[in-house]
Design an enzyme around this catalytic site. Structure first.
Site, short mmCIF file in Angstrom:
data_model
loop_
_atom_site.label_atom_id
_atom_site.label_comp_id
_atom_site.label_asym_id
_atom_site.label_seq_id
_atom_site.Cartn_x
_atom_site.Cartn_y
_atom_site.Cartn_z
N HIS A 91 0.85 -1.21 0.00
CA HIS A 91 0.00 0.00 0.00
C HIS A 91 0.88 1.24 0.00
O HIS A 91 1.91 1.29 0.67
CB HIS A 91 -0.93 0.00 1.22
CG HIS A 91 -2.02 1.02 1.10
ND1 HIS A 91 -1.79 2.36 1.32
CD2 HIS A 91 -3.32 0.91 0.75
CE1 HIS A 91 -2.92 3.03 1.10
NE2 HIS A 91 -3.87 2.17 0.76
N GLU A 163 -3.95 2.12 -7.51
CA GLU A 163 -4.33 3.21 -6.61
C GLU A 163 -3.41 4.41 -6.85
O GLU A 163 -2.30 4.47 -6.29
CB GLU A 163 -4.16 2.76 -5.15
CG GLU A 163 -5.10 1.65 -4.74
CD GLU A 163 -5.41 1.74 -3.25
OE1 GLU A 163 -6.59 1.85 -2.91
OE2 GLU A 163 -4.47 1.73 -2.43
P1 PGA Z 1 -9.65 6.04 0.12
O1 PGA Z 1 -8.49 4.98 0.43
O2 PGA Z 1 -10.83 5.26 -0.42
O3 PGA Z 1 -9.93 6.70 1.42
O4 PGA Z 1 -9.11 6.97 -0.91
C1 PGA Z 1 -8.21 3.95 -0.48
C2 PGA Z 1 -7.01 3.15 0.00
O5 PGA Z 1 -6.08 3.73 0.56
O6 PGA Z 1 -6.94 1.93 -0.17
#
Ligand code: PGA
Length: 249
Positions: A91, A163
């Protein structure tokens, strides 16, 4: 096709809140496959309320070894014994704040696979990489850095969460077409890295400011699933995301 939601509760909920939230969704939903990822200390309590149901348990991280002198780290095989089926690795919050490198992420990915967990590999470009047109380079670098050491041995699906760092927790999601374009790149890069004999298939999720308003457009654009932080951390938020997703199918 049923969509996939991974609820990343980060370090936002106390254990009792995680257990109560998991209990509220434990009976499952016909429209989505739900995975909840509470913090480590809540895993055991959440596992108990999910037992026997269709909602899966995931961890937010694991060590890159099964056993080692690594104070404070958590073995992937212990996560599997606790009832986890999934584990998030790489992450961007860990890469950014805890110095995780592609090589560390690769070890975590391999250790998770060896313990029978399904890893969810997170990759994504920074705001600067996005602004300067370096997205594809950044995605290929992170993907290859993580999966190349796995070679042909990967028989489970390769699950990747795209992401964009600039979209996480900001309220500014990527556009659905950019997410679909990134998913295509990731799928092609995975095949190119592991060769055409690769036996796995790639599932790409989108994460970064997903909410009930924007999720239908991502689903209609063809995204297979979602990694959701903020909007998954309350019963109301998660229910409205699931309802919005159901309305899009
Ligand atoms: P968020 O986080 O939906 O608050 O943008 C997503 C994540 O960090 O997996």
């Amino acid at each position: 096709m049923r969509s996939f939601i991974v609820a990343n509760w980060k370090m936002q909920l106390a254990d009792a809140q995680s257990i109560a939230l998991a209990a509220a969704f434990a009976s499952g939903d016909e429209h989505v496959d739900l995975v909840v990822c509470p913090s480590f200390t809540a895993l055991s309590g959440v596992a108990q309320v999910l037992r026997g149901g269709s909602v899966s348990l995931g961890a937010q991280d694991c060590a890159g070894e099964e056993r080692a002198a690594l104070t404070g780290a958590v073995s992937p095989s212990d996560l599997a014994s606790l009832g986890c089926r999934y584990v998030i690795v790489g992450h961007s919050e860990r890469r950014r704040h805890l110095g995780e490198t592609d090589a560390m992420v690769a070890r975590k990915l391999q250790a998770a696979l060896a313990s029978g967990l399904q890893p969810i590999l997170c990759i994504g470009e920074t705001e600067e990489e996005w602004r300067t047109g370096q997205r594809d380079v950044a995605l290929r670098r992170q993907l290859t850095g993580a999966i190349a050491p796995c070679g042909f041995s990967m028989t489970q699906p390769l699950m990747v969460a795209y992401e964009p760092v600039w979209a996480i927790g900001t309220g500014h999601a990527s556009s659905p077409s950019d997410a679909v374009d990134a998913a295509k790149l990731i799928t092609e890069a995975a095949l190119a890295t592991c060769g055409t004999q690769a036996t796995f298939h790639t599932i790409v999720l989108y994460g970064g400011s997903v909410d009930a308003r924007n999720i239908p457009a991502f689903a209609r654009a063809g995204m297979a699933g979602f990694l959701i932080g903020t909007a998954s951390q309350s019963e109301e938020g998660l229910r409205s995301v699931i309802a919005a997703l159901a309305s899009a199918s």
